[in-house]
Design a protein around this motif. Structure first.
Motif, PDB file in Angstrom:
ATOM      1  N   ILE A  32       7.029  -1.144 -16.098  1.00  0.00           N
ATOM      2  CA  ILE A  32       7.948  -0.552 -15.120  1.00  0.00           C
ATOM      3  C   ILE A  32       7.812  -1.385 -13.853  1.00  0.00           C
ATOM      4  O   ILE A  32       6.808  -1.297 -13.144  1.00  0.00           O
ATOM      5  CB  ILE A  32       7.618   0.924 -14.847  1.00  0.00           C
ATOM      6  CG1 ILE A  32       7.676   1.744 -16.140  1.00  0.00           C
ATOM      7  CG2 ILE A  32       8.573   1.502 -13.802  1.00  0.00           C
ATOM      8  CD1 ILE A  32       7.266   3.197 -15.988  1.00  0.00           C
ATOM      9  N   ALA A  33       8.799  -2.238 -13.610  1.00  0.00           N
ATOM     10  CA  ALA A  33       8.773  -3.146 -12.468  1.00  0.00           C
ATOM     11  C   ALA A  33       9.628  -2.565 -11.347  1.00  0.00           C
ATOM     12  O   ALA A  33      10.809  -2.284 -11.544  1.00  0.00           O
ATOM     13  CB  ALA A  33       9.288  -4.527 -12.865  1.00  0.00           C
ATOM     14  N   MET A  34       9.024  -2.414 -10.168  1.00  0.00           N
ATOM     15  CA  MET A  34       9.691  -1.756  -9.059  1.00  0.00           C
ATOM     16  C   MET A  34       9.880  -2.719  -7.891  1.00  0.00           C
ATOM     17  O   MET A  34       8.958  -3.460  -7.526  1.00  0.00           O
ATOM     18  CB  MET A  34       8.874  -0.544  -8.609  1.00  0.00           C
ATOM     19  CG  MET A  34       8.575   0.448  -9.723  1.00  0.00           C
ATOM     20  SD  MET A  34       7.636   1.891  -9.167  1.00  0.00           S
ATOM     21  CE  MET A  34       8.861   2.754  -8.179  1.00  0.00           C
ATOM     22  N   GLY A  35      11.080  -2.705  -7.310  1.00  0.00           N
ATOM     23  CA  GLY A  35      11.342  -3.453  -6.083  1.00  0.00           C
ATOM     24  C   GLY A  35      10.944  -4.906  -6.170  1.00  0.00           C
ATOM     25  O   GLY A  35      11.372  -5.658  -7.049  1.00  0.00           O
TER      26      GLY A  35
ATOM     27  N   VAL B 264       2.603  -0.151 -14.682  1.00  0.00           N
ATOM     28  CA  VAL B 264       3.499   0.002 -13.534  1.00  0.00           C
ATOM     29  C   VAL B 264       3.158  -1.061 -12.508  1.00  0.00           C
ATOM     30  O   VAL B 264       2.002  -1.192 -12.086  1.00  0.00           O
ATOM     31  CB  VAL B 264       3.361   1.399 -12.900  1.00  0.00           C
ATOM     32  CG1 VAL B 264       4.353   1.551 -11.745  1.00  0.00           C
ATOM     33  CG2 VAL B 264       3.588   2.502 -13.947  1.00  0.00           C
ATOM     34  N   LEU B 265       4.184  -1.820 -12.101  1.00  0.00           N
ATOM     35  CA  LEU B 265       4.031  -2.836 -11.062  1.00  0.00           C
ATOM     36  C   LEU B 265       4.725  -2.328  -9.804  1.00  0.00           C
ATOM     37  O   LEU B 265       5.963  -2.342  -9.724  1.00  0.00           O
ATOM     38  CB  LEU B 265       4.660  -4.167 -11.510  1.00  0.00           C
ATOM     39  CG  LEU B 265       4.086  -4.797 -12.786  1.00  0.00           C
ATOM     40  CD1 LEU B 265       4.855  -6.077 -13.128  1.00  0.00           C
ATOM     41  CD2 LEU B 265       2.610  -5.091 -12.632  1.00  0.00           C
ATOM     42  N   PRO B 266       3.981  -1.851  -8.817  1.00  0.00           N
ATOM     43  CA  PRO B 266       4.606  -1.330  -7.595  1.00  0.00           C
ATOM     44  C   PRO B 266       5.337  -2.435  -6.821  1.00  0.00           C
ATOM     45  O   PRO B 266       5.067  -3.628  -7.001  1.00  0.00           O
ATOM     46  CB  PRO B 266       3.413  -0.794  -6.789  1.00  0.00           C
ATOM     47  CG  PRO B 266       2.308  -0.635  -7.776  1.00  0.00           C
ATOM     48  CD  PRO B 266       2.521  -1.698  -8.791  1.00  0.00           C
ATOM     49  N   ASP B 267       6.224  -2.002  -5.969  1.00  0.00           N
ATOM     50  CA  ASP B 267       6.910  -2.913  -5.055  1.00  0.00           C
ATOM     51  C   ASP B 267       5.872  -3.681  -4.231  1.00  0.00           C
ATOM     52  O   ASP B 267       4.761  -3.200  -3.992  1.00  0.00           O
ATOM     53  CB  ASP B 267       7.814  -2.094  -4.134  1.00  0.00           C
ATOM     54  CG  ASP B 267       8.721  -2.955  -3.275  1.00  0.00           C
ATOM     55  OD1 ASP B 267       8.781  -4.176  -3.477  1.00  0.00           O
ATOM     56  OD2 ASP B 267       9.372  -2.374  -2.381  1.00  0.00           O
ATOM     57  N   GLY B 268       6.233  -4.878  -3.807  1.00  0.00           N
ATOM     58  CA  GLY B 268       5.323  -5.674  -2.994  1.00  0.00           C
ATOM     59  C   GLY B 268       5.819  -7.100  -2.867  1.00  0.00           C
ATOM     60  O   GLY B 268       6.984  -7.404  -3.139  1.00  0.00           O
TER      61      GLY B 268
ATOM     62  N   THR C  58       0.830  -1.206   0.000  1.00  0.00           N
ATOM     63  CA  THR C  58       0.000   0.000   0.000  1.00  0.00           C
ATOM     64  C   THR C  58       0.869   1.262   0.000  1.00  0.00           C
ATOM     65  O   THR C  58       0.584   2.227  -0.725  1.00  0.00           O
ATOM     66  CB  THR C  58      -0.943   0.041   1.214  1.00  0.00           C
ATOM     67  OG1 THR C  58      -0.180  -0.107   2.409  1.00  0.00           O
ATOM     68  CG2 THR C  58      -1.967  -1.064   1.136  1.00  0.00           C
ATOM     69  N   LEU C  59       1.931   1.271   0.790  1.00  0.00           N
ATOM     70  CA  LEU C  59       2.796   2.443   0.865  1.00  0.00           C
ATOM     71  C   LEU C  59       3.469   2.719  -0.465  1.00  0.00           C
ATOM     72  O   LEU C  59       3.562   3.858  -0.926  1.00  0.00           O
ATOM     73  CB  LEU C  59       3.853   2.266   1.957  1.00  0.00           C
ATOM     74  CG  LEU C  59       3.339   2.204   3.399  1.00  0.00           C
ATOM     75  CD1 LEU C  59       4.481   1.891   4.348  1.00  0.00           C
ATOM     76  CD2 LEU C  59       2.663   3.511   3.797  1.00  0.00           C
ATOM     77  N   ARG C  60       3.948   1.658  -1.112  1.00  0.00           N
ATOM     78  CA  ARG C  60       4.641   1.830  -2.389  1.00  0.00           C
ATOM     79  C   ARG C  60       3.662   2.202  -3.493  1.00  0.00           C
ATOM     80  O   ARG C  60       3.999   2.999  -4.371  1.00  0.00           O
ATOM     81  CB  ARG C  60       5.409   0.563  -2.746  1.00  0.00           C
ATOM     82  CG  ARG C  60       6.386   0.065  -1.687  1.00  0.00           C
ATOM     83  CD  ARG C  60       7.592   0.975  -1.473  1.00  0.00           C
ATOM     84  NE  ARG C  60       7.376   2.094  -0.566  1.00  0.00           N
ATOM     85  CZ  ARG C  60       7.541   2.058   0.754  1.00  0.00           C
ATOM     86  NH1 ARG C  60       7.907   0.929   1.333  1.00  0.00           N
ATOM     87  NH2 ARG C  60       7.354   3.145   1.484  1.00  0.00           N
ATOM     88  N   PHE C  61       2.463   1.614  -3.474  1.00  0.00           N
ATOM     89  CA  PHE C  61       1.445   2.037  -4.436  1.00  0.00           C
ATOM     90  C   PHE C  61       1.097   3.504  -4.209  1.00  0.00           C
ATOM     91  O   PHE C  61       0.963   4.282  -5.157  1.00  0.00           O
ATOM     92  CB  PHE C  61       0.180   1.190  -4.315  1.00  0.00           C
ATOM     93  CG  PHE C  61      -0.985   1.764  -5.088  1.00  0.00           C
ATOM     94  CD1 PHE C  61      -1.091   1.565  -6.449  1.00  0.00           C
ATOM     95  CD2 PHE C  61      -1.937   2.542  -4.448  1.00  0.00           C
ATOM     96  CE1 PHE C  61      -2.136   2.132  -7.171  1.00  0.00           C
ATOM     97  CE2 PHE C  61      -2.983   3.113  -5.157  1.00  0.00           C
ATOM     98  CZ  PHE C  61      -3.083   2.902  -6.530  1.00  0.00           C
TER      99      PHE C  61
ATOM    100  N   LEU D  59      13.436  -1.098 -11.830  1.00  0.00           N
ATOM    101  CA  LEU D  59      13.850  -0.113 -10.817  1.00  0.00           C
ATOM    102  C   LEU D  59      14.048  -0.868  -9.507  1.00  0.00           C
ATOM    103  O   LEU D  59      13.105  -1.086  -8.745  1.00  0.00           O
ATOM    104  CB  LEU D  59      12.787   0.984 -10.665  1.00  0.00           C
ATOM    105  CG  LEU D  59      12.413   1.757 -11.940  1.00  0.00           C
ATOM    106  CD1 LEU D  59      11.356   2.829 -11.625  1.00  0.00           C
ATOM    107  CD2 LEU D  59      13.632   2.390 -12.595  1.00  0.00           C
ATOM    108  N   VAL D  60      15.279  -1.304  -9.264  1.00  0.00           N
ATOM    109  CA  VAL D  60      15.576  -2.110  -8.076  1.00  0.00           C
ATOM    110  C   VAL D  60      15.454  -1.256  -6.820  1.00  0.00           C
ATOM    111  O   VAL D  60      14.787  -1.633  -5.852  1.00  0.00           O
ATOM    112  CB  VAL D  60      16.990  -2.734  -8.184  1.00  0.00           C
ATOM    113  CG1 VAL D  60      17.310  -3.550  -6.928  1.00  0.00           C
ATOM    114  CG2 VAL D  60      17.083  -3.613  -9.430  1.00  0.00           C
ATOM    115  N   ASP D  61      16.092  -0.097  -6.824  1.00  0.00           N
ATOM    116  CA  ASP D  61      15.909   0.860  -5.727  1.00  0.00           C
ATOM    117  C   ASP D  61      14.655   1.680  -6.011  1.00  0.00           C
ATOM    118  O   ASP D  61      14.170   1.726  -7.148  1.00  0.00           O
ATOM    119  CB  ASP D  61      17.124   1.777  -5.597  1.00  0.00           C
ATOM    120  CG  ASP D  61      18.347   1.038  -5.060  1.00  0.00           C
ATOM    121  OD1 ASP D  61      18.223  -0.146  -4.712  1.00  0.00           O
ATOM    122  OD2 ASP D  61      19.430   1.649  -5.020  1.00  0.00           O
TER     123      ASP D  61
END
Length: 815
Positions: free
Chosen positions: A662-665, A633-637, A595-598, A790-792
């Protein structure tokens, strides 16, 4: 005798007034603790008190939330003090300059910063009632400022959810649905931000509006009321190590004084509690540390409960924890805090004056230079904190170099600034700008690095000398928009430029980008330069006027050119000068996403970039036609096996046809090692000598060898990669964990080289080995589309300003 009779009459009138005030239970129509009070009902009660006892309660609305709920403060004190409230405030603030003669204690009580830590607001109503009745003597030399609910949107989200799903009567069995919130819990605000991590960064409207009021008072005491896990006993000060080195002996000692007084009441009731553990005083953006760095004694109080507790729940040891219990505990520490403050008003004023006297900090000035937009972004933040700064346009300055980590110098020929510690906010300046915070203990509750020069992407030196500003008169950028020109050019270096581009695209203006440096009519331009041609927009009605309006709004410097024939580089008709595809963006929410990353992504688009997105929840995502979008966009999770083989195959085909992921974390893990995707997790062989069993008592110390607690690393940048347009050859990345991926075969835009150590913050020895020679940001071409890794997290908490252009590049520049 007459004076004695008058005193009796006065006491009698106060007693009658106190008896006439309704308690929260009487006003609300139910016993406090038997229901969760909705925010508008809380406001109603505070308004009732202000109307019934206007001589002792003043109420002010200091703002509104994103969902239009009011943010309120109640000023509570004796009638004499409230009549003289503004003079008390002014005299108190004079103490920051050493000229005041204040005598009142100023206590600020903040409740419900996390919406589902809902007992706080309930306790606030009981606390203010008690202060106005039985404990009114505390107010004779004390002004209490109460914020009954910092996060009304989150609180109502929780209370409304609970009222929908609770059993009647409530069910104490922890398996019942009323103890299990869904994906979007009530903890966060509207944009899913954690407001207790936003005091310093001020990304959220609640924080921005609250800090204006906080800076008008700078209280002696600030308490942030929280809840923690159901099975935890109560926590109050003193806090755990690490303490930041700027925290004074008095601030430390007074936490102990308060803690002992709380313990006296808890002991008498047989209530369990703990101190000096878990909750440290380092990260500057909390509701305890931020006030401390402004001269307050800041504290967190934590009651067991949170969203799981509901109206009552069975704990792990078989006890029943009720909302009434939780209210009693927060009520007790709140009153105890006011009591001790009242008893020590003189000492609090004395020490507040001392805190704001000149400090002997190692670094007296922080000198910075860089892109004008980045400097302006930093200035905007400093203004919100009432931090003074000055401009510089020339000079050479020596000190600790942020770029090298060693002593060095910084030459400025334009676009510079200086921030000094010789000011009322000097301690806060030291904390926010210091190159590397000193750690007394590496076991911390949050990140250990945040230095603003790194966060804003500015060259800087920390100087041991005092540096004076040069009183520069700022000039506005000029926009040379000639209606007869062939094209209009502007730079690409910052989020400000990304907002400008987004505004153009939203208005239907077509824009190209330069994939190679070029020069034209005697001027040089870098990769990423925005090129707006008359020919591309000849069918756009009012094109020139629209461009002029948007350029003026963003104060963008526009260069008009009469030709597309360049002096060097690629002509404007070259395939290297490509049209920027207008993004149509889908963002995954729910299920596997944090939720925070989204929320960071949601806020980035709506409140920072001002560009539309479609939010697609995982519950129905498989029924959505992705061909309606060109970016996903795929948020971290925690994705685990969220995508099955068929779904991954569909995603891959969509990318091949021109889509962009865009894949994150953590979302990268869903693609790691999967057929067709080139990303691979980095594996580190363990040395056989490391297999020696460790004592159980050392397990936590051993564990952190593999951890990175928010540290800053210097990375290598390939700025010929469209993902890195607008950047130099290095980027300082805030790394939040030790997950590491191998270099891609091609497209490594930002990466760590061998044997990289943190420039600031803590990273364990094993973690450093793991992330050596690993990817930070990269692009993988797949058919006609791309996968961006986007690893970081460049959007972390909305404050790492220098990372945001990478995300904008992923949207607009990568094709």
């Amino acid at each position: 005798m007459t004076r004695f009779l008058f005193s009796l009459i006065l006491l009698g009138s106060i007693s009658v007034s106190a008896q006439q005030l309704k308690s929260p239970s009487e006003f609300l129509g139910y016993e406090l603790g038997t229901q969760f009070t909705r925010h508008h009902e809380v406001v109603d009660y505070y308004e009732y008190l202000a109307e019934s006892a206007p001589d002792r309660v003043q109420l002010t609305v200091y703002g509104k939330t994103n969902e239009r709920r009011p943010l309120i403060l109640a000023y509570v004190s004796s009638a004499e003090n409230l009549t003289n409230l503004e003079n008390i405030r002014q005299e108190h603030l004079k103490d920051t300059e050493g000229t005041g003669n204040a005598s009142k204690a100023i206590v600020w009580l903040s409740y419900n910063v996390h919406g589902n830590e809902s007992v706080s607001t309930e306790a606030s109503m009981k606390t203010i009632y008690e202060l106005l009745t039985k404990k009114s003597s505390y107010l004779e030399n004390t002004v209490v400022i109460m914020d009954p609910c910092i996060n009304p949107d989150g609180r109502d989200r929780y209370s409304n959810w609970y009222n929908q799903y609770k059993n009647t009567p409530y069910q104490v069995d922890s398996n019942s649905k009323e103890h299990h919130e869904g994906w979007w819990s009530g903890r966060s605000n509207h944009y899913m931000f954690d407001l207790n991590r936003d005091w310093a960064w001020l990304t959220q409207v609640e924080s921005q509006q609250r800090l204006k009021m906080f800076n008008q008072w700078l209280p002696h005491i600030h308490v942030d009321f929280h809840e923690q896990g159901v099975n935890n006993p109560y926590y109050f000060a003193p806090a755990a190590e690490p303490y930041h080195e700027v925290i004074t002996d008095f601030q430390r000692d007074f936490q102990v004084t308060l803690g002992r007084n709380h313990a006296k009441y808890f002991d008498a009731n047989g209530w369990f509690y703990f101190t000096k553990e878990v909750f440290d005083l380092l990260y500057p953006s909390y509701g305890d540390t931020y006030p401390i760095y402004n001269g307050s004694v800041g504290m967190t109080y934590e009651q067991g409960g949170s969203g799981r507790a509901g109206l009552g729940i069975i704990t792990a040891i078989g006890d029943t924890l009720t909302l009434k219990d939780r209210i009693a505990h927060h009520f007790t520490t709140g009153l105890s805090t006011v009591e001790v403050s009242s008893q020590n008003a003189e000492k609090l004023n004395e020490e507040f004056r001392k805190f704001h006297q000149n400090k002997e900090f190692k670094y007296q000035s922080y000198v910075l230079k860089g892109d004008k937009d980045k400097l302006n972004a930093l200035k905007s933040l400093l203004k919100k904190h009432s931090i003074e700064y000055g401009d510089l346009t020339s000079g050479s300055y020596k000190g600790h170099s942020y770029g090298t980590g060693n002593n060095g110098s910084l030459s400025i020929n334009k676009n510079g600034m200086v921030v000094s510690t010789d000011q009322p906010k000097g301690t806060l300046v030291k904390v926010l700008f210091e190159p590397n915070a000193k750690l007394s203990d590496s076991l911390t509750y949050d990140i250990t690095a945040w230095s603003l020069p790194y966060a804003y992407g500015l060259d800087a030196v920390a100087s041991t000398s005092s540096v004076s500003d040069q009183n520069i008169q700022e000039t506005l950028a000029s926009s040379n928009i000639n209606s007869g020109s062939y094209a209009y050019l502007t730079d690409w270096n910052s989020m400000h430029d990304a907002r400008f581009l987004a505004a153009l695209l939203n208005k239907g203006i077509r824009v190209r980008k330069a994939d190679h440096p070029f020069s034209i009519e005697g001027k040089s331009f870098n990769r990423g330069t925005l090129i707006i041609t008359k020919g591309d927009n000849e069918n756009k009605e009012g094109f020139i006027q629209t461009l002029q309006t948007i350029a003026s709004k963003f104060e963008k410097e526009i260069t008009s050119t009469s030709t597309g024939f360049v002096d060097s580089g690629k002509d404007f008709g070259s395939s290297s000068i490509q049209m920027i595809t207008k993004p149509k963006i889908a963002v995954l929410s729910g299920g596997p996403t944090s939720t925070l990353r989204f929320g960071e992504i949601w806020h980035f688009f709506e409140q920072q970039l001002h560009y539309p997105i479609t939010v697609i929840d995982d519950e129905y995502a498989n029924r959505v036609d992705l061909n309606e979008y060109n970016i996903l966009v795929l948020p971290d999770g925690r994705y685990g096996s969220h995508f099955d083989e068929d779904q991954l195959s569909e995603l891959k085909d969509w990318v091949r046809q021109g889509g962009k992921i865009i894949a994150m974390g953590g979302s990268i893990n869903a693609l790691d090692g999967k057929k067709g995707f080139g990303i691979k997790k980095k594996k580190v062989k363990k040395d056989s000598t490391e297999n020696t069993p460790q004592p159980y008592k050392d397990w936590e110390r051993e564990r952190i060898k593999g951890a990175i607690t928010g540290a800053i690393f210097k990375t290598k940048v390939d700025n010929s990669n469209p993902l890195a347009y607008g950047y130099g050859s290095n980027y300082f990345s805030l790394k939040l964990g030790s997950n590491a991926y191998e270099y891609l075969d091609n497209g490594n835009a930002v990466y760590l080289e061998q044997n990289t150590k943190p420039f600031s913050g803590f990273a364990g020895t094993e973690a450093q080995k793991k992330i050596s020679e690993s990817l930070i940001f990269g692009v993988e071409n797949l058919g006609r589309g791309q996968v961006i890794y986007l690893v970081d997290n460049p959007l972390f908490r909305g404050f790492w300003e220098n990372g945001k252009l990478f995300f904008a590049n992923a949207l607009f520049m990568v094709d």
